[in-house]
Scaffold this motif. Structure first.
Motif, PDB file in Angstrom:
ATOM      1  N   ALA A   2       0.830  -1.204   0.000  1.00  0.00           N
ATOM      2  CA  ALA A   2       0.000   0.000   0.000  1.00  0.00           C
ATOM      3  C   ALA A   2       0.866   1.256   0.000  1.00  0.00           C
ATOM      4  O   ALA A   2       0.608   2.204  -0.767  1.00  0.00           O
ATOM      5  N   GLU A   3       1.893   1.287   0.847  1.00  0.00           N
ATOM      6  CA  GLU A   3       2.781   2.450   0.877  1.00  0.00           C
ATOM      7  C   GLU A   3       3.656   2.514  -0.371  1.00  0.00           C
ATOM      8  O   GLU A   3       3.915   3.602  -0.906  1.00  0.00           O
ATOM      9  N   ARG A   4       4.110   1.365  -0.841  1.00  0.00           N
ATOM     10  CA  ARG A   4       4.903   1.337  -2.078  1.00  0.00           C
ATOM     11  C   ARG A   4       4.138   1.977  -3.228  1.00  0.00           C
ATOM     12  O   ARG A   4       4.686   2.798  -3.978  1.00  0.00           O
ATOM     13  N   ASP A   5       2.879   1.608  -3.373  1.00  0.00           N
ATOM     14  CA  ASP A   5       2.093   2.131  -4.486  1.00  0.00           C
ATOM     15  C   ASP A   5       1.864   3.632  -4.353  1.00  0.00           C
ATOM     16  O   ASP A   5       1.818   4.355  -5.362  1.00  0.00           O
ATOM     17  N   LEU A   6       1.731   4.123  -3.127  1.00  0.00           N
ATOM     18  CA  LEU A   6       1.540   5.558  -2.923  1.00  0.00           C
ATOM     19  C   LEU A   6       2.776   6.344  -3.341  1.00  0.00           C
ATOM     20  O   LEU A   6       2.667   7.364  -4.035  1.00  0.00           O
ATOM     21  N   VAL A   7       3.969   5.906  -2.925  1.00  0.00           N
ATOM     22  CA  VAL A   7       5.168   6.679  -3.275  1.00  0.00           C
ATOM     23  C   VAL A   7       5.471   6.558  -4.766  1.00  0.00           C
ATOM     24  O   VAL A   7       5.968   7.510  -5.385  1.00  0.00           O
TER      25      VAL A   7
END
Length: 662
Positions: free
Chosen positions: A228-233
């Motif tokens: 989830a965080e990977r996709d945001l950055v």
């Protein structure tokens, strides 16, 4: 991509919020002096960035990002989600994990987050997206570092609901779940999904497959947080900015194979004990494992420049050892060598954990050694960045087998999976054979030899893969207690899968005979420890070594059928090395250099031949061919032989009219 412009990443975690801002300029001066090319910012900065719910304090980070860029230092920018601020736990107690006894894990340390908490995920996404929007296109940004050392285990109510959802997706029906978990035993049949809970504190032994599935679920739940965080950055950054998170070395909590597929860069934190005489072998094993997960260059995200703070006795690194292990990582494929941390803390729980710049300051020995490492990495960069190692031997490793085999109520608590794997890797390392690690279901056709130190659990796909590998001409060497259970931790008929028994030439596996700490079995020319097995061999199998004396007298200890070998005990280190080296030589595998003195490691990466001396004396290594060889680290030329002193390292390129190649 890790390295750019032929420069290896060199630096470490930088926590400037622990210091007055006037210190920052001095930090940059000393970083430049040490050859630092990147720093990691923000790992534990959530409370600094968001001191109150919804507040954003980015000014200090703006100044730091600009400062690093102005001095040519790249930034590995971390999302701060490993350590939520105290206000999150106070306002949303459901974000705090609970242990298997139902006790709350409170704030006051780090990593106090419940991975399945919707509130935690919402706040983590908000701070991550705001960071990405603000810095995703900052010229200092080199890489995103998500969270830190994912290791949280949660038995709380939201985790229980998520676990049930995970199980529905895996099994579909309660009938299938009951079958997989063997709930006919001890009246454990579940009638509704609400009967299913995490493996919390129980009266006695817990359901093994429930425990196994909870390990799988926890790895997947944490990976959901990472993704989830990977996709945001990624959404707010250029396509060439990679994303990573740092694994812990040989850590049981995450399925590293599954996680590595979702990272752009695989990175690891590795802390060998400086008093361990085999610390160099451990460092090599972690390098081999991480490189194999990355399928190419990888990153040392953290190591210690000196002592750590979490062993019973925390010894500093002797002179030269930090350099040796740093260059060993590069020799085994690392394109980045970083530390925890840049400046040693004066307060907090890790104030006695070393830094690149220790309490002794710029006059200290540690900083002097760090500067040497930085200069040598700069010299190595153009020759090694992006290059690879070639291995003819694969060591099989699977987290599912580790999780299943390490549970209670097994034949022996003395069998520790990671110790067995390390013993086999040591044997190959001391035989100077370069190895990769691989999952049992990976394509193994590129390897001449595959070794299985121990794989208690093997599913059908993995077994068929191993059988096909042997039938295709590969050499397979397996250790004891392998192929015992299927993916549901169900013991296979005969105590070992029949397909493997046929491959190894085992007619019948009668009993497992684990050994006590003081017990040994004699096997002709060598002794065995830890384990033994009562086997009878098939008529076409060759008994390489038989037990001598005791209950197993005359029965096979080591047997083979064609290219498949089976070791039913753990041979003494010299014997295990001899057995594995002999099988490898028979398969056509040779070390990169022969006749090496004791304690010298030889590794070939790309066109460079690294020689690393793990001893304190003086040795001389005879060089192959006519030479001369140029040591990339010093520029010195060597013909015929090269001397190595205490913890000495050379990186040799064969000299030609130009820069040359080894």
């Amino acid at each position: 991509m890790i390295a750019r412009d032929g420069r290896l990443l060199f630096g470490g975690d930088y926590n400037p919020e622990q210091w007055p801002e006037e210190v920052w300029a001095d930090d940059v001066r000393l970083m430049k002096e040490a050859g630092v090319t990147s720093v990691t910012l923000g790992v534990f900065s959530w409370a600094k960035l968001e001191p109150r719910p919804g507040a954003r304090e980015f000014g200090w980070l703006d100044r730091l990002m600009d400062l690093m860029h102005a001095h040519g230092i790249g930034v590995v920018l971390a999302t701060p989600t490993a350590s939520p601020p105290p206000w999150l736990g106070r306002l949303h107690p459901e974000t705090l994990p609970r242990d298997e006894d139902g006790r709350t894990v409170w704030w006051g340390s780090r990593q106090q987050f419940a991975h399945s908490s919707s509130a935690y995920r919402r706040y983590a996404a908000a701070i991550t997206e705001d960071l990405a929007k603000r810095y995703g296109r900052h010229p200092a940004l080199r890489m995103w570092h998500i969270n830190n050392e994912y290791c949280t285990v949660d038995h709380g109510d939201e985790a229980a609901r998520a676990f049930r959802d995970w199980l529905r997706a895996r099994y579909g029906t309660l009938d299938a779940l009951n079958e997989a978990w063997g709930t006919a035993f001890w009246s454990q049949h579940v009638e509704t999904w609400e009967d299913v809970i995490p493996p919390r504190r129980a009266q006695y032994l817990r359901n093994p497959t429930q425990v196994l599935d909870f390990r799988r679920f926890t790895s997947d739940a944490l990976m959901e947080c990472f993704v989830a965080e990977r996709d945001l950055v990624r959404r707010h950054s250029p396509a060439d900015i990679p994303v990573t998170t740092n694994f812990m070395a040989f850590w049981t909590g995450q399925d590293g194979w599954a996680w590595a597929e979702r990272e752009d860069v695989v990175s690891v934190d590795v802390y060998p004990d400086p008093r361990d005489p085999l610390g160099g072998q451990y460092n090599a094993m972690i390098a081999d494992m991480t490189r194999s997960q990355a399928r190419g260059p990888w990153m040392v995200m953290e190591q210690a420049a000196g002592p750590v703070n979490w062993r019973g006795v925390n010894h500093p690194k002797p002179v030269g050892l930090n350099r040796l292990w740093s260059l060993q990582s590069v020799a085994r494929g690392a394109d980045a060598v970083c530390y925890f941390q840049w400046r040693q803390s004066r307060q907090g729980a890790e104030k006695f954990h070393s830094g690149m710049l220790g309490h002794a300051g710029e006059e200290g020995r540690t900083f002097a050694e760090v500067k040497r490492v930085g200069a040598e990495l700069a010299a190595l960069g153009p020759d090694v960045t992006g290059t690879h190692l070639v291995a003819d031997v694969a060591v099989l490793h699977d987290w599912n087998s580790w999780w299943a085999g390490g549970q209670d109520a097994r034949p022996s608590t003395r069998v520790v999976y990671e110790d067995v794997v390390r013993a086999w890797h040591r044997a190959l390392w001391e035989a100077h054979l370069t190895v990769d690690f691989a999952h049992p279901a990976h394509d193994l056709s590129g390897y001449k030899v595959v070794v299985v130190p121990q794989s208690y659990l093997l599913d059908d796909a993995a077994i068929e893969n191993l059988v096909a590998y042997v039938r295709g001409g590969g050499t397979l060497v397996a250790g004891f207690f392998t192929g015992v259970a299927d993916e549901d931790d169900r013991v296979r008929d005969g105590g070992m899968d029949v397909r493997l028994r046929e491959v190894f030439g085992i007619r019948t596996l009668h009993e497992w005979w684990p050994l006590d700490a003081e017990e040994r079995v004699e096997c002709g020319e060598f002794g065995g420890t830890l384990w033994s097995e009562e086997l009878t061999a098939a008529d076409d199998a060759d008994v390489v070594a038989a037990y001598r004396g005791g209950e197993l007298d005359g029965l096979p200890a080591v047997l083979r059928r064609g290219r498949a070998w089976y070791l039913s005990t753990l041979p003494d280190p010299l014997a295990l090395r001899s057995l594995l080296a002999g099988a490898a030589a028979e398969a056509g595998v040779r070390p990169p250099l022969s006749g090496l003195p004791a304690g010298v490691e030889a590794v070939r990466r790309g066109e460079l031949l690294f020689l690393l001396h793990h001893g304190r004396g003086e040795v001389t290594v005879e060089l192959p061919g006519d030479g001369p060889y140029r040591d990339v680290l010093t520029g010195d030329l060597h013909t015929g032989s090269v001397p190595l002193g205490r913890f000495g390292v050379v990186a040799l390129a064969r000299q030609t009219r130009g820069r040359g190649a080894a």
